[in-house]
Design a protein around this motif. Structure first.
Motif, PDB file in Angstrom:
ATOM      1  N   ILE A 182       1.975   6.576  -7.059  1.00 28.79           N
ATOM      2  CA  ILE A 182       0.585   6.683  -7.546  1.00 28.79           C
ATOM      3  C   ILE A 182       0.454   7.590  -8.770  1.00 28.79           C
ATOM      4  CG2 ILE A 182      -0.410   8.620  -6.195  1.00 28.79           C
ATOM      5  CD1 ILE A 182      -2.507   6.242  -5.366  1.00 28.79           C
ATOM      6  N   ASP A 183       1.310   8.603  -8.876  1.00 30.45           N
ATOM      7  CA  ASP A 183       1.207   9.500 -10.042  1.00 30.45           C
ATOM      8  C   ASP A 183       1.735   8.858 -11.320  1.00 30.45           C
ATOM      9  OD1 ASP A 183       0.058  11.448  -8.531  1.00 30.45           O
ATOM     10  OD2 ASP A 183       1.974  12.410  -8.018  1.00 30.45           O
TER      11      ASP A 183
ATOM     12  N   THR B 286       2.553   1.655  -3.401  1.00 28.82           N
ATOM     13  CA  THR B 286       1.567   2.135  -4.379  1.00 28.82           C
ATOM     14  C   THR B 286       1.344   3.628  -4.211  1.00 28.82           C
ATOM     15  OG1 THR B 286       0.466  -0.008  -4.245  1.00 28.82           O
ATOM     16  CG2 THR B 286      -0.793   1.791  -5.242  1.00 28.82           C
ATOM     17  N   PHE B 287       1.206   4.058  -2.968  1.00 26.57           N
ATOM     18  CA  PHE B 287       0.985   5.487  -2.702  1.00 26.57           C
ATOM     19  C   PHE B 287       2.167   6.318  -3.235  1.00 26.57           C
ATOM     20  CE2 PHE B 287       1.750   9.174  -0.004  1.00 26.57           C
ATOM     21  CZ  PHE B 287       0.560   9.866  -0.188  1.00 26.57           C
TER      22      PHE B 287
ATOM     23  N   ARG C 247       0.824  -1.211   0.000  1.00 27.12           N
ATOM     24  CA  ARG C 247       0.000   0.000   0.000  1.00 27.12           C
ATOM     25  C   ARG C 247       0.864   1.271   0.000  1.00 27.12           C
ATOM     26  NH1 ARG C 247      -5.348  -0.767   0.525  1.00 27.12           N
ATOM     27  NH2 ARG C 247      -6.113  -2.751   1.330  1.00 27.12           N
ATOM     28  N   ARG C 248       1.948   1.264   0.796  1.00 28.60           N
ATOM     29  CA  ARG C 248       2.783   2.473   0.846  1.00 28.60           C
ATOM     30  C   ARG C 248       3.571   2.650  -0.467  1.00 28.60           C
ATOM     31  NH1 ARG C 248       4.125   6.494   4.729  1.00 28.60           N
ATOM     32  NH2 ARG C 248       5.488   7.869   3.545  1.00 28.60           N
TER      33      ARG C 248
ATOM     34  N   ASP D 240      -7.663   6.267  -3.370  1.00 23.51           N
ATOM     35  CA  ASP D 240      -7.107   7.592  -3.669  1.00 23.51           C
ATOM     36  C   ASP D 240      -7.975   8.325  -4.694  1.00 23.51           C
ATOM     37  OD1 ASP D 240      -4.633   9.449  -3.535  1.00 23.51           O
ATOM     38  OD2 ASP D 240      -4.964   9.139  -5.696  1.00 23.51           O
ATOM     39  N   LYS D 241      -8.491   7.569  -5.694  1.00 18.99           N
ATOM     40  CA  LYS D 241      -9.279   8.211  -6.768  1.00 18.99           C
ATOM     41  C   LYS D 241     -10.730   8.419  -6.367  1.00 18.99           C
ATOM     42  CE  LYS D 241      -5.688   8.278  -9.222  1.00 18.99           C
ATOM     43  NZ  LYS D 241      -4.881   9.476  -9.029  1.00 18.99           N
TER      44      LYS D 241
ATOM     45  N   THR E 277      -5.694   0.427  -2.991  1.00 12.62           N
ATOM     46  CA  THR E 277      -5.038   1.685  -2.581  1.00 12.62           C
ATOM     47  C   THR E 277      -5.263   2.758  -3.644  1.00 12.62           C
ATOM     48  OG1 THR E 277      -3.365   0.340  -1.487  1.00 12.62           O
ATOM     49  CG2 THR E 277      -2.819   2.669  -1.834  1.00 12.62           C
ATOM     50  N   TYR E 278      -5.070   2.385  -4.913  1.00 15.21           N
ATOM     51  CA  TYR E 278      -5.247   3.336  -6.013  1.00 15.21           C
ATOM     52  C   TYR E 278      -6.706   3.807  -6.073  1.00 15.21           C
ATOM     53  CZ  TYR E 278      -4.865   5.296 -10.712  1.00 15.21           C
ATOM     54  OH  TYR E 278      -4.880   6.145 -11.795  1.00 15.21           O
TER      55      TYR E 278
END
Ligand code: NAD
Length: 417
Positions: A134-135, A130-131, A127-128, A165-166, A161-162
């Motif tokens: 993420i961009d 991916t964060f 998860r971290r 965020d969205k 996770t993605y």
């Protein structure tokens, strides 16, 4: 620098340079194709189960995105380096181009040993990581998939996770995800199935109409394990299987399903009763017809290539053969099905998964496998024909075809701004 000291990035560039020279690609385009488009290094801190803080290093690399969004796996392994990820991202560009998928190449990795981490810790790392990237990722930008040390569960965590965020579900951000989250039928064993289609095509062009052949498989993970099972079901005799813990050998044949059951229980090949236990390196000197390296890169080297007795080497793994070893295999007239072709089945079904997700229309396993066979056979015969017409080996043929298509696309798009 001594030959075997070169790392996988230097070896990948060496091969690319030879290909670009053979294609007479202009120096400016050569410089362009040698460089990754984007390289990101991130820190991945987590709180461990013991309550301590640990920091892991992560990478994501886009090589070339001129033919479509970047596509490539995520690897969790203690030996991951940026150079390795750069090389694997570049290989993905050539692989997608060779089999005609509208993707560019990417790869990611975290320097971590998943066998020493709990599920909870792996989830936090994923998860971290991916964060932090993420961009860079997204269904139209870059679509990660499983590789060594990652699986469908890891993809589910990236997806979640993605999506959080969205603010909405974005299943198209990864492939190789569980079927219940929009994964494709047939993705689990697609790389191995694609490799088997290449082996069957090779036997055809060699004029061999039989599966009465001895096979040795290095690596018993997703690629090696499934390939051994599919080949066993087709009537091939699996005489040796190795993994990080050792090598099983039985001249009379091994049952990969039984070995899988043993491994699930014992977590090591040791103690398996139906075979002789050898050192894991012995896999390369056994008498067999087909050798399937499906572990990691740089396994077939100048040191062991001469001992290989197989007639066919099918590269299930990425970059398993060093250029020096390759020259020895060539001299010994061993038919090598190069990685960019032999293991392209995985990204092909990942492409199917992406297409099915975009259409919200899902295919049966039979449909997936038939479409996979069509693509793999087309790519195999195109490469074989090119190799005959241009008097080059299969690796050089695959590389020339793939690189020429990317160079053409890059030239047509031009340089922005
Ligand atoms: P995996 O983690 O599922 O399995 C790797 C296997 O290799 C394990 O059995 C491990 O024990 C074994 N191994 C590691 N080091 C070894 C050594 N020194 N000797 C013998 N065995 C060793 O990984 P995977 O997904 O099967 O990937 C294997 C290779 O295939 C990698 O090069 C990967 O990049 C490539 N690949 C994988 C896919 C895919 O869909 N999974 C697609 C294309 C290419």
């Amino acid at each position: 620098m001594p030959k075997e000291k070169k790392n996988v990035w230097e070896m990948t560039l060496e091969r690319l340079d030879a290909t670009m020279d053979a294609l007479s690609i202009k120096p400016g385009m050569q410089k362009y194709l040698r460089q990754p488009r984007k390289t990101t290094e991130v820190s991945v801190p987590i709180k461990t189960d013991a309550g301590t803080i640990e920091i892991f290093k992560g990478y994501r690399v886009h090589h070339n995105t001129n033919r479509g969004p970047a596509k490539g796996g995520v690897r969790y392994h203690p030996d991951v380096t940026l150079d390795e990820i750069k090389a694997l991202a570049m290989l993905m560009t050539w692989k997608c181009s060779l089999v005609g998928l509208p993707f560019g190449g990417a790869k990611g990795g975290v320097v971590a040993d998943p066998t020493k981490l709990s599920a909870n810790e792996l989830e936090h790392i994923t998860r971290r990581y991916t964060f932090e990237i993420i961009d860079m990722i997204g269904p139209e930008k870059d679509i990660p998939a499983p590789d060594v040390g990652t699986n469908a569960q890891v993809m589910a965590w990236i997806l979640d996770t993605y999506s959080m965020d969205k603010g909405h579900a974005v299943p198209g951000v990864v492939t190789g995800k569980p079927i219940s989250l929009g994964g494709s039928q047939g993705r689990e064993d697609a790389t191995s199935r694609g490799c088997v289609y290449c082996i069957l095509s090779t036997l055809k062009v060699m004029g061999i109409d039989s599966t009465d052949m001895d096979v040795a498989v290095q690596g018993f993970g997703n690629v090696g394990g499934n390939a051994a099972k599919i080949l066993h079901d087709l009537g091939f005799k699996i005489i040796a299987i190795s993994d990080v813990s050792g090598c099983l050998y039985n001249k009379g044949g091994l049952d990969p399903f039984d070995i899988d059951a043993h491994l699930k229980k014992e977590k090591t090949l040791a103690g398996y009763k139906e075979a002789e236990i050898l050192n894991r390196e012995d896999i390369f000197s056994l008498k067999c017809d087909i050798l399937l390296p499906a572990a990691l890169e740089n396994q077939i080297t100048e040191a062991n290539a001469a001992s290989i007795k197989a007639r066919i080497v099918a590269e299930g793994a990425n970059a398993p053969t060093t250029p020096d070893a390759d020259a020895i295999l060539k001299e010994n007239k061993i038919f090598v099905i190069p990685d960019v072709l032999a293991n392209a089945g995985g990204v092909t079904v990942s492409y199917f998964e992406w297409v099915q997700g975009n259409l919200s229309y899902f295919w049966t396993k039979r449909e997936v496998n038939l479409k996979l066979r069509d693509i793999m056979e087309k790519a195999f015969y195109e490469t074989y024909k090119f190799s005959l017409e241009n008097k080059v080996d299969m690796r050089q043929a695959a590389s020339m075809l793939a690189v020429s298509r990317v160079a053409e696309a890059t030239g047509l798009r031009g340089i922005y701004p």
